[in-house]
Design a protein around this motif. Structure first.
Motif, short mmCIF file in Angstrom:
data_model
loop_
_atom_site.label_atom_id
_atom_site.label_comp_id
_atom_site.label_asym_id
_atom_site.label_seq_id
_atom_site.Cartn_x
_atom_site.Cartn_y
_atom_site.Cartn_z
N TRP A 55 8.71 -5.99 -6.00
CA TRP A 55 8.44 -7.29 -6.03
C TRP A 55 7.27 -7.70 -4.65
CZ3 TRP A 55 9.63 -9.71 -10.02
CH2 TRP A 55 10.93 -9.37 -10.64
N ASP A 56 7.46 -7.09 -3.65
CA ASP A 56 6.63 -7.47 -2.37
C ASP A 56 5.14 -6.84 -2.43
OD1 ASP A 56 8.54 -9.12 -1.17
OD2 ASP A 56 9.37 -7.35 0.03
N ASP A 57 5.28 -5.79 -3.53
CA ASP A 57 3.60 -5.25 -3.45
C ASP A 57 2.67 -6.19 -4.33
OD1 ASP A 57 4.71 -2.67 -2.99
OD2 ASP A 57 4.61 -1.70 -4.97
N VAL A 58 3.12 -7.21 -4.88
CA VAL A 58 2.35 -8.20 -5.46
C VAL A 58 2.10 -9.42 -4.35
CG1 VAL A 58 1.55 -9.77 -7.29
CG2 VAL A 58 2.66 -7.31 -7.78
N PRO A 59 1.09 -9.76 -3.75
CA PRO A 59 1.12 -10.84 -2.87
C PRO A 59 1.40 -12.16 -3.54
CG PRO A 59 -1.08 -9.54 -2.70
CD PRO A 59 -0.30 -9.14 -3.86
N LEU A 60 2.03 -13.18 -2.93
CA LEU A 60 2.39 -14.34 -3.39
C LEU A 60 1.12 -15.40 -3.85
CD1 LEU A 60 5.34 -15.46 -0.95
CD2 LEU A 60 5.36 -14.57 -3.37
N ASP A 61 0.20 -15.03 -3.22
CA ASP A 61 -1.14 -15.88 -3.74
C ASP A 61 -1.96 -15.13 -4.54
OD1 ASP A 61 -1.86 -13.91 -1.79
OD2 ASP A 61 -3.31 -15.19 -0.78
N ALA A 62 -1.33 -13.91 -5.07
CA ALA A 62 -2.24 -13.18 -6.08
C ALA A 62 -2.57 -13.96 -7.47
CB ALA A 62 -1.63 -12.01 -6.33
N ASN A 64 -4.77 -5.68 -6.38
CA ASN A 64 -3.82 -6.46 -7.19
C ASN A 64 -3.50 -6.09 -8.49
OD1 ASN A 64 -3.40 -8.08 -4.98
ND2 ASN A 64 -4.71 -9.61 -5.82
N TYR A 65 -4.49 -5.44 -9.13
CA TYR A 65 -3.95 -4.91 -10.63
C TYR A 65 -3.17 -3.83 -10.51
CZ TYR A 65 -4.43 -3.16 -15.38
OH TYR A 65 -4.25 -2.69 -16.67
N ASP A 66 -3.38 -2.74 -9.79
CA ASP A 66 -2.45 -1.66 -9.39
C ASP A 66 -1.20 -2.23 -9.22
OD1 ASP A 66 -4.28 -0.09 -10.56
OD2 ASP A 66 -4.93 0.72 -8.35
N CYS A 67 -1.05 -3.27 -8.14
CA CYS A 67 0.00 -3.55 -7.56
C CYS A 67 0.87 -4.26 -8.78
CB CYS A 67 -0.21 -4.62 -6.58
SG CYS A 67 -0.75 -3.87 -5.01
N ALA A 68 0.34 -5.13 -9.59
CA ALA A 68 1.15 -5.60 -10.74
C ALA A 68 1.72 -4.44 -11.77
CB ALA A 68 0.15 -6.75 -11.31
N LEU A 69 0.62 -3.54 -12.02
CA LEU A 69 1.01 -2.55 -12.80
C LEU A 69 2.41 -1.65 -12.33
CD1 LEU A 69 0.26 -1.11 -15.45
CD2 LEU A 69 -1.20 0.19 -14.22
N ARG A 70 2.50 -1.36 -11.10
CA ARG A 70 3.55 -0.81 -10.60
C ARG A 70 4.83 -1.70 -10.79
NH1 ARG A 70 0.04 0.66 -6.37
NH2 ARG A 70 0.68 -1.14 -5.00
N LEU A 71 4.68 -3.03 -10.58
CA LEU A 71 5.73 -3.98 -10.84
C LEU A 71 6.29 -4.04 -12.31
CD1 LEU A 71 7.84 -5.78 -9.65
CD2 LEU A 71 6.04 -7.65 -9.94
N TYR A 72 5.30 -4.23 -13.01
CA TYR A 72 5.47 -3.98 -14.62
C TYR A 72 6.01 -2.65 -15.12
CZ TYR A 72 4.58 -3.85 -19.40
OH TYR A 72 5.10 -3.99 -21.13
N GLN A 73 5.56 -1.41 -14.60
CA GLN A 73 6.06 -0.37 -14.88
C GLN A 73 7.45 0.14 -14.42
OE1 GLN A 73 2.81 2.28 -13.92
NE2 GLN A 73 1.93 1.94 -16.32
N HIS A 74 7.92 -0.49 -13.49
CA HIS A 74 9.07 -0.31 -12.92
C HIS A 74 10.16 -0.50 -13.71
CE1 HIS A 74 12.31 -0.26 -9.80
NE2 HIS A 74 12.86 -1.35 -10.45
N SER A 75 10.10 -1.25 -14.82
CA SER A 75 11.20 -1.32 -15.94
C SER A 75 11.20 -0.07 -16.83
CB SER A 75 11.08 -2.36 -16.51
OG SER A 75 9.90 -2.69 -17.19
N MET A 76 10.41 0.48 -16.83
CA MET A 76 10.16 1.73 -17.80
C MET A 76 10.58 3.12 -17.36
SD MET A 76 6.29 1.18 -19.19
CE MET A 76 5.75 -0.50 -19.82
#
Length: 108
Positions: free
Chosen positions: A76-83, A96-108
């Motif tokens: 969760w902390d990979d994506v800044p709160l103000d992103a 931010n794109y790569d950070c969000a992608l890591r968060l999204y792919q965490h579920s896979m």
């Protein structure tokens, strides 16, 4: 109100669209929206708010347990709160794109 463009389409009355959404989905706005973004991780209370019959969620008990387990280790902390998604440049390494992608792919 000034028209805006969303996904390449003009919205001539954005305030009207917002008001209509609030009217059509009043229970969702009252029950879920105040909770969204208030917890650092997914909680049973958040899931319960999405499972209300009027929201049409098909999340079962086993899926709920699975999502709660995933939430405990999600980055969760990979994506800044103000992103903002609009600023997530996929061409920028570790932005931010790569950070969000890591968060999204965490579920896979």
């Amino acid at each position: 109100m000034t028209p805006i463009e969303v996904a390449g389409r003009p919205v001539n009355d954005p305030l009207g669209v917002f008001v209509d959404y609030c009217k059509q989905h009043a229970r969702t706005v009252r029950a879920y929206d105040p909770l969204a973004g208030t917890h650092p991780v997914l909680t049973p209370k958040l899931i319960k708010a999405t499972r209300a019959q009027y929201m049409g969620s098909r999340t079962g008990r086993e899926q709920e347990r699975h999502l709660l387990r995933l939430s405990e280790t999600a980055p969760w902390d990979d994506v800044p709160l103000d992103a903002h998604l609009r600023d997530a440049d996929p061409m920028l390494d570790d932005g931010n794109y790569d950070c969000a992608l890591r968060l999204y792919q965490h579920s896979m």
